[in-house]
Each structure stands twice: as structure tokens, then as C-alpha cells.
Design a protein around this motif. Structure first.
Motif, PDB file in Angstrom:
ATOM      1  N   ASP A 124      -6.283   9.021  -3.810  1.00 37.04           N
ATOM      2  CA  ASP A 124      -7.258   8.303  -4.520  1.00 37.04           C
ATOM      3  C   ASP A 124      -6.745   6.936  -4.855  1.00 37.04           C
ATOM      4  O   ASP A 124      -6.522   6.851  -6.102  1.00 37.04           O
ATOM      5  N   LEU A 125      -7.162   6.074  -3.969  1.00 37.61           N
ATOM      6  CA  LEU A 125      -6.468   4.656  -4.390  1.00 37.61           C
ATOM      7  C   LEU A 125      -7.497   3.761  -5.264  1.00 37.61           C
ATOM      8  O   LEU A 125      -8.691   3.768  -4.821  1.00 37.61           O
ATOM      9  N   LYS A 126      -7.041   3.074  -6.403  1.00 32.89           N
ATOM     10  CA  LYS A 126      -7.995   2.233  -7.011  1.00 32.89           C
ATOM     11  C   LYS A 126      -7.373   0.886  -7.032  1.00 32.89           C
ATOM     12  O   LYS A 126      -6.202   0.885  -7.209  1.00 32.89           O
ATOM     13  N   ILE A 127      -8.265  -0.045  -6.480  1.00 26.76           N
ATOM     14  CA  ILE A 127      -7.569  -1.411  -6.477  1.00 26.76           C
ATOM     15  C   ILE A 127      -8.171  -2.253  -7.706  1.00 26.76           C
ATOM     16  O   ILE A 127      -9.310  -2.231  -8.040  1.00 26.76           O
ATOM     17  N   VAL A 128      -7.008  -2.293  -8.716  1.00 29.58           N
ATOM     18  CA  VAL A 128      -7.601  -3.391  -9.815  1.00 29.58           C
ATOM     19  C   VAL A 128      -7.035  -4.814  -9.317  1.00 29.58           C
ATOM     20  O   VAL A 128      -6.241  -5.273  -9.289  1.00 29.58           O
ATOM     21  N   LYS A 129      -8.121  -5.479  -9.626  1.00 29.78           N
ATOM     22  CA  LYS A 129      -8.311  -6.957  -9.410  1.00 29.78           C
ATOM     23  C   LYS A 129      -7.688  -7.542 -10.742  1.00 29.78           C
ATOM     24  O   LYS A 129      -8.360  -7.257 -11.693  1.00 29.78           O
ATOM     25  N   PRO A 130      -6.848  -8.643 -10.519  1.00 32.68           N
ATOM     26  CA  PRO A 130      -6.357  -9.454 -11.863  1.00 32.68           C
ATOM     27  C   PRO A 130      -7.564  -9.839 -12.642  1.00 32.68           C
ATOM     28  O   PRO A 130      -7.508  -9.855 -13.974  1.00 32.68           O
TER      29      PRO A 130
ATOM     30  N   THR B   2      -9.904  -1.434   4.468  1.00 32.88           N
ATOM     31  CA  THR B   2      -8.877  -0.742   5.466  1.00 32.88           C
ATOM     32  C   THR B   2      -7.888   0.141   4.361  1.00 32.88           C
ATOM     33  O   THR B   2      -7.748   1.438   4.646  1.00 32.88           O
ATOM     34  N   ALA B   3      -7.567  -0.584   3.444  1.00 31.50           N
ATOM     35  CA  ALA B   3      -6.651   0.202   2.411  1.00 31.50           C
ATOM     36  C   ALA B   3      -7.107   1.362   1.793  1.00 31.50           C
ATOM     37  O   ALA B   3      -6.558   2.465   1.848  1.00 31.50           O
ATOM     38  N   LEU B   4      -8.276   1.147   1.306  1.00 29.89           N
ATOM     39  CA  LEU B   4      -9.125   2.241   1.030  1.00 29.89           C
ATOM     40  C   LEU B   4      -9.331   3.749   1.979  1.00 29.89           C
ATOM     41  O   LEU B   4      -9.165   4.709   1.664  1.00 29.89           O
ATOM     42  N   GLU B   5      -9.735   3.047   3.198  1.00 28.69           N
ATOM     43  CA  GLU B   5      -9.862   4.268   4.139  1.00 28.69           C
ATOM     44  C   GLU B   5      -8.668   4.871   4.450  1.00 28.69           C
ATOM     45  O   GLU B   5      -8.717   6.093   4.574  1.00 28.69           O
TER      46      GLU B   5
ATOM     47  N   LEU C 207       0.877  -1.404  -0.004  1.00 24.73           N
ATOM     48  CA  LEU C 207       0.076  -0.025  -0.061  1.00 24.73           C
ATOM     49  C   LEU C 207       0.718   1.339  -0.088  1.00 24.73           C
ATOM     50  O   LEU C 207       0.591   2.359  -0.967  1.00 24.73           O
ATOM     51  N   SER C 208       1.891   1.163   0.695  1.00 22.47           N
ATOM     52  CA  SER C 208       2.750   2.197   0.872  1.00 22.47           C
ATOM     53  C   SER C 208       3.613   2.727  -0.348  1.00 22.47           C
ATOM     54  O   SER C 208       3.673   3.831  -1.002  1.00 22.47           O
ATOM     55  N   GLU C 209       3.906   1.530  -1.031  1.00 22.59           N
ATOM     56  CA  GLU C 209       4.433   1.694  -2.583  1.00 22.59           C
ATOM     57  C   GLU C 209       3.629   2.262  -3.298  1.00 22.59           C
ATOM     58  O   GLU C 209       3.613   3.018  -4.272  1.00 22.59           O
ATOM     59  N   ALA C 210       2.143   1.710  -3.288  1.00 27.90           N
ATOM     60  CA  ALA C 210       1.390   2.119  -4.349  1.00 27.90           C
ATOM     61  C   ALA C 210       0.550   3.440  -4.057  1.00 27.90           C
ATOM     62  O   ALA C 210       0.514   4.310  -5.273  1.00 27.90           O
TER      63      ALA C 210
END
Ligand code: GDP
Ligand code: MG
Length: 372
Positions: A52-58, A41-44, A9-12
Motif C-alpha cells: 500500500d504505497l502512499k505518495i506524500v507530496k512536499p 504507474t508507481a501506485l499500480e 520506488l523500489s526503496e520506498a
């Protein structure tokens, strides 16, 4: 899917892990840099840090890719393409001899020295029309390709020796062709032999629900001899007719998609892959994603080792330019972005590693570790 940790998360989001751990600490959670995080949690956390984090799922990317491959074409842009044919049959019934005869009629005299080189697929021209033959190493490989979702075959040629008749592998080949839902053309082979028994073979085929046209069924049976060459013209004509009836078409105007037939590493040229183009046109310079491999097309060769500028639908090519050796049955797709291709390829490699690690069930040998 790579694990979501404090570190990733820190890297992203480009914020120090310490800062993230600090927020978590204030919430009463004592975590470390390697702790796993829930997606929520990561989004929060990101929101709190103003990112603005966007989690892209494979899986989403894979689904999108498949949709892209399956994207239907407007019927008006479809053109005829050569049929893709696989030759199957019981061992020793004459597949290799037949293939050699078909090919030798189609290669220049100067090239005969090179015919010993292994070819995964090739084209034959008859009456100005092309036919593509895929050299599947047996019906098991044919089944595996299909199981991996790579349906490349349009027509199966079933070779049955006229003296030997329907044998166990013949039955398996029939089952494979039926499962693939592709038309079958029988090459009743070795008809030069005095102990041939054609009627008996037709009967044995009928018992497998393969009824010859001459017996009122819908399967064409062509008498052939790979030794004398008898019937080979008729076989090609029958295949062209079958293709015409089935109207095999493709759009050549889209980015290429298709499948890998086989691949290997060449000393000088690096990974080389035999691909068959199913839709679209493959060109030099295209960005290709093929299974876990990706790269820019450096060169494409036909089965005569001639370099091509482009390969329209149903063309078998040997491609140089992938970063690693893909696997038979891997689908390939041309993308317009090298970074995207790399990202997907790397994600697939990571997923592949996780699967192979967990399937080892803890029993890792030194060899496993060295090859990991
Ligand atoms: P495969 O295992 O199906 O690839 O069969 P091969 O092509 O290797 O042939 C097996 C054997 O049958 C070889 O000894 C060939 O020379 C022989 N053979 C192949 N086709 C014919 C044919 O049409 N007539 C005769 N008499 N022999 C053949
Ligand atoms: Mg053989």
C-alpha cells in the motif's frame, strides 16, 4: 520534490528493482533503474506487488505546517505580550547611537565589556513592562524579511534627524512601514543640535502623509537625542502606549513558532540562531524546524548570554542545537517529532538544491561544484 524513479520506488516499497522492471517489461516498457515513473504507474506497480504505497507530496506537508502555524487561538487564552519594535531611518540620523543608549540603560555594569558583541534583538524594561527591539540592518533587510513572510515587527520607530529632515531613505522606511501595516512612531532625533528645524521636519513628514499628532494627525512624534539621552523615557512610554492601544497578544501555551532574525556558525557551539518567538513558549529540549535546519534545542540564551529554561512570546533568543545555519527570515516551528523535522528539513534542502541547480542554467563553475 525528489524525482520518482524505479530506484526510489523500489526503496520506498522494499521490493527489488528487478521485480519492478520485470512487471514493466511484461507491459512492454523497457525501462532502467533510473527511469522516471508516473505517480499512477508507481501506485499500480505497488498494488500489483501487494504494497500500500502512499505518495506524500512536499507541498501538502508544507501546507499542513503553515496551517499549524496559523492555527487560530481561542481569544480567552490570549495574553498580552511585549511589542516587537524595529528602528529604521536614514543613514547617520542616529539609529545606532539611540540603540546603544537604550541598551546601556538596561545592562548591568559588569556586562558593559560585552556590549560590543553583536546582538540581533534585545529587551528593555520600562515601568515594569518589557519592550522587544529588533536590530534590523536597514530597511532593505526589513523588506526582505517581510517578503519571505516573516512579519515580526509590531511598531516601527522612524528616526529622523532634526537638522537633516526627511531624506530618501526616510521616505523608503515610511513606505516599508506602511506596506507592513504597522504603526509608526517618529523619533525626531538630534534635538540637541543648534541647527535643528523641527517645524520643517514635521512639514516634510506631512508631505509623506505622516501627520504628527500635534498637527492633528495620528503619528506620535517624540523629540530625542541619542547623545544626551533626552526624550528616551518618553519614547519608551509612547511605545508602551502604542502597544496598549494595539493590544498585541499571543497564546503562550502552545508549541513555539516564530522567525529567524540572523544566524551564524560559532567555533565552539556550532550553528547559532537568533530567533524571535511569536507564539507559544520555546523550551530546552524542544524539537525545532527552522527553514532547512532542524534539531533539538540544546540551550537558549538571552541577549546577556544568560541561559534560559523557556522563552515566552516576543522573546528574542539565541538558540544552539540546530544542525545547520538557517537563513534570516526563515520561520521556525516546534514539532513533537525529531524524525518529522528531519524529513521536512531534508526535503527542503533537496528542493533548494534543485532550484539552485536549475537557476544556474548550465553555467556551473568549479566553485559551484565544490560548494554544492
Ligand atoms: P545611524 O547611521 O543612523 O546608525 O547613525 P549613528 O548612530 O551612527 O550616528 C551618526 C552620527 O550622528 C554619529 O557621529 C553620532 O555621534 C551622531 N549622533 C547620533 N545621535 C545624535 C544626537 O542625538 N545628537 C547629535 N548631536 N549627534 C548624534
Ligand atoms: Mg547605524
Amino acid at each position: 520534490e525528489p524525482p520518482l524513479t524505479v530506484r526510489s520506488l523500489s526503496e520506498a516499497i522494499g521490493r527489488p528493482a528487478k521485480q519492478i522492471l520485470g512487471i514493466l517489461f511484461k507491459r512492454g516498457e523497457m525501462l532502467t533503474i533510473n527511469s522516471l515513473l508516473h505517480e499512477e504507474t508507481a501506485l499500480e506497480l505497488s498494488l500489483e506487488l501487494g504494497v500500500d504505497l502512499k505518495i506524500v507530496k512536499p507541498k501538502d506537508v508544507e501546507d499542513e505546517l503553515q496551517e499549524y502555524i496559523d492555527l487560530p487561538d481561542d481569544p480567552s487564552v490570549l495574553e498580552n505580550r511585549p511589542p516587537i519594535i524595529t528602528i529604521l531611518g536614514h543613514v547617520d540620523h542616529g539609529k545606532t547611537t539611540l540603540v546603544d543608549k537604550l541598551r546601556s540603560a538596561n545592562v548591568a555594569a559588569s556586562e558593559h565589556g560585552g556590549i560590543t558583541q553583536h546582538i540581533a534583538a534585545y529587551q528593555v524594561t520600562k515601568n515594569g513592562q518589557k519592550l522587544t527591539f529588533v536590530d534590523t540592518p536597514g530597511h532593505a533587510a526589513f523588506g526582505e524579511m517581510r517578503a519571505r513572510g516573516a512579519n515580526v515587527t509590531d511598531i516601527v520607530v522612524l528616526v529622523v534627524a532634526a537638522n537633516d529632515g526627511v531624506m530618501p531613505q526616510t521616505v523608503e522606511c515610511i513606505a516599508h512601514a506602511k506596506a507592513a501595516g504597522v504603526p509608526l512612531v517618529v523619533a525626531l532625533n538630534k534635538v540637541d543640535l543648534p541647527d535643528r528645524n523641527e517645524q520643517r521636519v514635521l512639514q516634510e513628514l506631512a508631505a509623506q502623509n505622516v501627520l504628527a499628532a500635534e498637527w492633528g494627525g495620528d503619528t506620535e512624534v517624540v523629540r530625542t537625542s541619542g547623545l544626551t539621552g533626552e526624550g528616551l523615557d518618553e519614547l519608551l512610554e509612547t511605545l508602551l502606549l502604542t502597544a496598549e492601544l494595539n493590544e498585541f497578544k499571543a497564546n503562550s501555551q502552545r508549541p513555539a513558532t516564530g522567525a529567524c532574525l540572523e544566524a551564524f556558525r560559532d567555533e565552539g557551539r556550532g550553528p547559532l540562531a537568533w530567533l524571535i518567538v511569536q507564539k507559544g513558549t520555546l523550551r530546552r529540549g524542544d524539537v525545532v524546524l527552522c527553514g532547512q535546519a532542524y534539531g533539538k534545542v540544546r540551550s537558549i540564551f538571552n541577549e546577556h548570554q544568560q541561559e534560559l529554561d523557556e522563552a515566552p512570546p516576543s522573546t528574542p533568543v539565541m538558540l544552539a542545537g540546530l544542525d545547520i545555519v538557517p537563513a534570516p527570515g526563515d520561520k521556525f516551528v516546534v514539532l513533537d517529532d525529531l524524525d518529522l523535522a528531519r524529513e521536512i528539513a531534508e526535503r527542503r534542502r533537496m528542493a533548494g538544491r534543485q532550484v539552485s541547480l536549475s537557476s544556474r542554467g548550465g553555467k556551473r563553475t568549479l566553485e559551484d561544484i565544490l560548494n554544492a
